[in-house]
Design an enzyme around this catalytic site. Structure first.
Site, PDB file in Angstrom:
ATOM      1  N   SER A 149       0.812  -1.219   0.000  1.00 30.39           N
ATOM      2  CA  SER A 149       0.000   0.000   0.000  1.00 30.39           C
ATOM      3  C   SER A 149       0.846   1.270   0.000  1.00 30.39           C
ATOM      4  CB  SER A 149      -0.923   0.015   1.219  1.00 30.39           C
ATOM      5  OG  SER A 149      -0.156  -0.019   2.423  1.00 30.39           O
ATOM      6  N   ASN A 178      -2.187  -2.374  13.326  1.00 28.22           N
ATOM      7  CA  ASN A 178      -3.641  -2.208  13.306  1.00 28.22           C
ATOM      8  C   ASN A 178      -4.082  -0.919  13.996  1.00 28.22           C
ATOM      9  OD1 ASN A 178      -3.505  -4.688  12.121  1.00 28.22           O
ATOM     10  ND2 ASN A 178      -4.620  -5.798  13.718  1.00 28.22           N
ATOM     11  N   THR A 210     -39.246  26.282 -11.710  1.00 28.52           N
ATOM     12  CA  THR A 210     -39.579  24.933 -11.265  1.00 28.52           C
ATOM     13  C   THR A 210     -39.732  24.102 -12.541  1.00 28.52           C
ATOM     14  OG1 THR A 210     -41.987  25.272 -11.300  1.00 28.52           O
ATOM     15  CG2 THR A 210     -40.836  25.814  -9.255  1.00 28.52           C
ATOM     16  N   HIS A 211     -39.303  22.856 -12.496  1.00 26.99           N
ATOM     17  CA  HIS A 211     -39.317  21.983 -13.681  1.00 26.99           C
ATOM     18  C   HIS A 211     -38.520  22.602 -14.841  1.00 26.99           C
ATOM     19  CE1 HIS A 211     -42.598  19.765 -11.700  1.00 26.99           C
ATOM     20  NE2 HIS A 211     -43.102  20.946 -11.423  1.00 26.99           N
ATOM     21  N   SER A 257     -12.496  25.675 -27.718  1.00 29.25           N
ATOM     22  CA  SER A 257     -12.618  24.469 -28.531  1.00 29.25           C
ATOM     23  C   SER A 257     -11.409  24.354 -29.447  1.00 29.25           C
ATOM     24  CB  SER A 257     -13.895  24.536 -29.365  1.00 29.25           C
ATOM     25  OG  SER A 257     -13.876  23.589 -30.417  1.00 29.25           O
ATOM     26  N   LYS A 288     -16.008  29.296 -29.284  1.00 29.82           N
ATOM     27  CA  LYS A 288     -16.509  28.646 -28.077  1.00 29.82           C
ATOM     28  C   LYS A 288     -15.826  29.152 -26.806  1.00 29.82           C
ATOM     29  CE  LYS A 288     -18.925  25.565 -27.764  1.00 29.82           C
ATOM     30  NZ  LYS A 288     -18.603  24.128 -27.947  1.00 29.82           N
ATOM     31  N   GLU A 296     -18.383  21.915 -15.400  1.00 30.29           N
ATOM     32  CA  GLU A 296     -18.715  20.594 -15.929  1.00 30.29           C
ATOM     33  C   GLU A 296     -17.861  19.513 -15.267  1.00 30.29           C
ATOM     34  OE1 GLU A 296     -20.001  22.076 -20.425  1.00 30.29           O
ATOM     35  OE2 GLU A 296     -18.119  21.005 -20.127  1.00 30.29           O
ATOM     36  N   TYR A 310      -9.419  -6.622  12.535  1.00 36.11           N
ATOM     37  CA  TYR A 310      -8.775  -6.123  11.327  1.00 36.11           C
ATOM     38  C   TYR A 310      -8.717  -7.229  10.281  1.00 36.11           C
ATOM     39  CZ  TYR A 310      -5.676  -3.907   8.028  1.00 36.11           C
ATOM     40  OH  TYR A 310      -5.169  -3.378   6.864  1.00 36.11           O
ATOM     41  N   LYS A 337      -8.292   3.511   2.144  1.00 35.26           N
ATOM     42  CA  LYS A 337      -7.509   4.746   2.070  1.00 35.26           C
ATOM     43  C   LYS A 337      -7.608   5.484   0.744  1.00 35.26           C
ATOM     44  CE  LYS A 337      -4.274   2.574   5.181  1.00 35.26           C
ATOM     45  NZ  LYS A 337      -5.056   1.311   5.082  1.00 35.26           N
TER      46      LYS A 337
END
Length: 456
Positions: free
Chosen positions: A23, A110, A155-156, A277, A283, A290, A317, A325
């Site tokens: 690890s 541990n 709304t919506h 772009s 653009k 995003e 453990y 992690k």
């Protein structure tokens, strides 16, 4: 090379198996916490007489040298030593000789790794809370400049009623305030020391767990040694809080993306937070918003992954827990980066107040005002609702809006409509009149701002 735990084994694993099980590639991020925990542990060993004071001080000096090297980026980690704990112990022995091997007296990996993660998350949660507060401050700054800036509320994703832009921004302030409270609450469960629980059953050495906890700044210790080494609730709670917080960020990200589009043009992002772009020179893409919207997936995934790791694990453990992690580290980095990006993006965006004003003057978001107006004249609200609905349809057929109608046209729909209807239907007046507590009325928004500023 001989493993620090290798006495019982007659052969070592093949390199690819060793690499699979190691690890150190990711838990080296715990280097400072591991040294910090070891310093507290060895000071306790000296205080209790488990180690001679001279030995304790010698080990402390060696650990401080490793700390200096770690801060300077001079430590070189080895996969053969598996994890941050064995790497540092091996380095300590090389630094000060065999006495370094006494550091692990009365301790297991541990309780050591659990201590490291408690220390790490305690620091990181406080950092995340600071970044949440910084974003809240950015929202307040924009809100203060836009109390009387009016835009359509939705709304919506359909235009509903005109609202103060400040009111809209402050909705996110309160979401973030709840996020901050959840993180703060979680500190109660993070701020507990597992150190001294050893492998699972405690130790025969006369250790002082409360002393080492005090040295590390923990407010409490685990009452049960088995729980201490197996508990990962605090990580699950952190991941859950992060998942909800980044959900809130994605909602704001989506609004930023919509508002900055040509179809809305309510705001323009600073160039720092947009990209172009490779083929279309015109653009200006809201890429940072995003990206944050997309990064939510990894935070959600880290939560599900952690829950899956823990599901059905027997005490105490298990090697499965090594998987606790990477998701935690990744979520910390994602949350800190996302919050920092958002603070800058909100502070530097340009608000196109004229476009917003034009939008509320060219829609039917004031229709509810007319229904309320008729209700105030004694007409049952359901009847008023129908009258206004027919007027809206009348306007649609004539390609106009309610404020474009003549008083005669209004009276044809309902004789109780008077000249004051034009004042009632004006978007600014419609917003101003919504003065119920927590509403979008300008006076109420100012009250909100005062409350928000006190909280940060």
């Amino acid at each position: 090379m001989k493993k620090l735990w290798g006495g019982r084994f007659s052969k070592t694993p093949e390199q690819w198996i060793e690499e699979f099980g190691a690890s150190i590639s990711f838990d080296q991020q715990l280097v400072m916490e591991d040294i910090e925990g070891s310093l507290a542990h060895v000071k306790m060993l000296g205080k209790t007489g488990i180690l001679a004071q001279e030995e304790s001080e010698q080990i402390q000096a060696g650990l401080l040298k490793l700390k200096e090297k770690a801060q300077a980026g001079e430590l070189e980690y080895s996969v053969s030593e598996e994890d941050i704990h064995l790497n540092l112990e091996k380095m300590l022995i090389e630094e000060i000789g065999p006495v370094g091997g006494k550091l692990h007296t009365g301790r297991s990996r541990n309780d050591q790794v659990a201590t490291d993660m408690h220390l790490y998350l305690k620091k990181q949660v406080n950092i995340i809370m600071d970044h949440i507060q910084e974003l809240q401050a950015a929202l307040i700054e924009q809100a203060e400049k836009n109390v009387e800036t009016i835009l359509p509320g939705y709304t919506h994703l359909q235009r509903a009623q005109p609202v103060s832009f400040a009111h809209h921004l402050l909705a996110y302030f309160w979401m973030l305030e709840r996020d901050k409270q959840r993180f703060e609450e979680s500190l109660k469960r993070i701020d507990i020391s597992p150190l001294g629980a050893s492998a699972l059953a405690g130790t025969t050495f006369p250790i002082d767990r409360h002393y080492s906890a005090k040295l590390l700044g923990f407010s409490d210790v685990y009452a049960n040694s088995m729980d201490a080494v197996s508990d990962r609730d605090f990580i699950v709670e952190f991941l859950s809080n992060s998942a909800l917080a980044i959900t809130h960020l994605t909602r704001l990200a989506e609004e930023i993306i919509l508002w900055s589009s040509k179809e809305f043009s309510f705001i323009e992002l600073d160039d720092t937070y947009a990209t172009g772009s490779s083929i279309m020179p015109q653009k200006k893409n809201p890429d940072m918003a995003e990206l944050i919207r997309g990064k939510s997936g990894r935070v959600f995934g880290n939560l599900i992954s952690m829950l899956t790791v823990l599901k059905g694990l027997p005490m105490t453990y298990n090697k499965d827990m090594q998987e606790d992690k990477e998701g935690m580290f990744d979520t910390v980095h994602t949350m800190v980066g996302s919050l920092k990006i958002f603070s800058g993006m909100i502070r530097t965006m340009t608000v196109n107040t004229d476009v917003m004003k034009e939008a509320v003057n060219k829609d039917f978001s004031n229709a509810t005002e007319l229904a309320d107006y008729l209700a105030s004249k004694g007409i049952p609200f359901r009847e008023a609702h129908e009258i206004v609905g027919k007027l809206v349809l009348y306007c649609i057929h004539r390609n106009c809006y309610l404020l474009d109608l003549s008083l005669e046209e209004f009276k044809d729909a309902c004789s109780k409509i008077e000249e004051d209807v034009y004042r009632v239907l004006a978007p600014a007046e419609a917003v101003r009149r919504r003065n119920s507590y927590g509403g979008t009325g300008f006076d109420q928004v100012k009250i909100q701002l005062d409350q928000a500023k006190k909280l940060i």
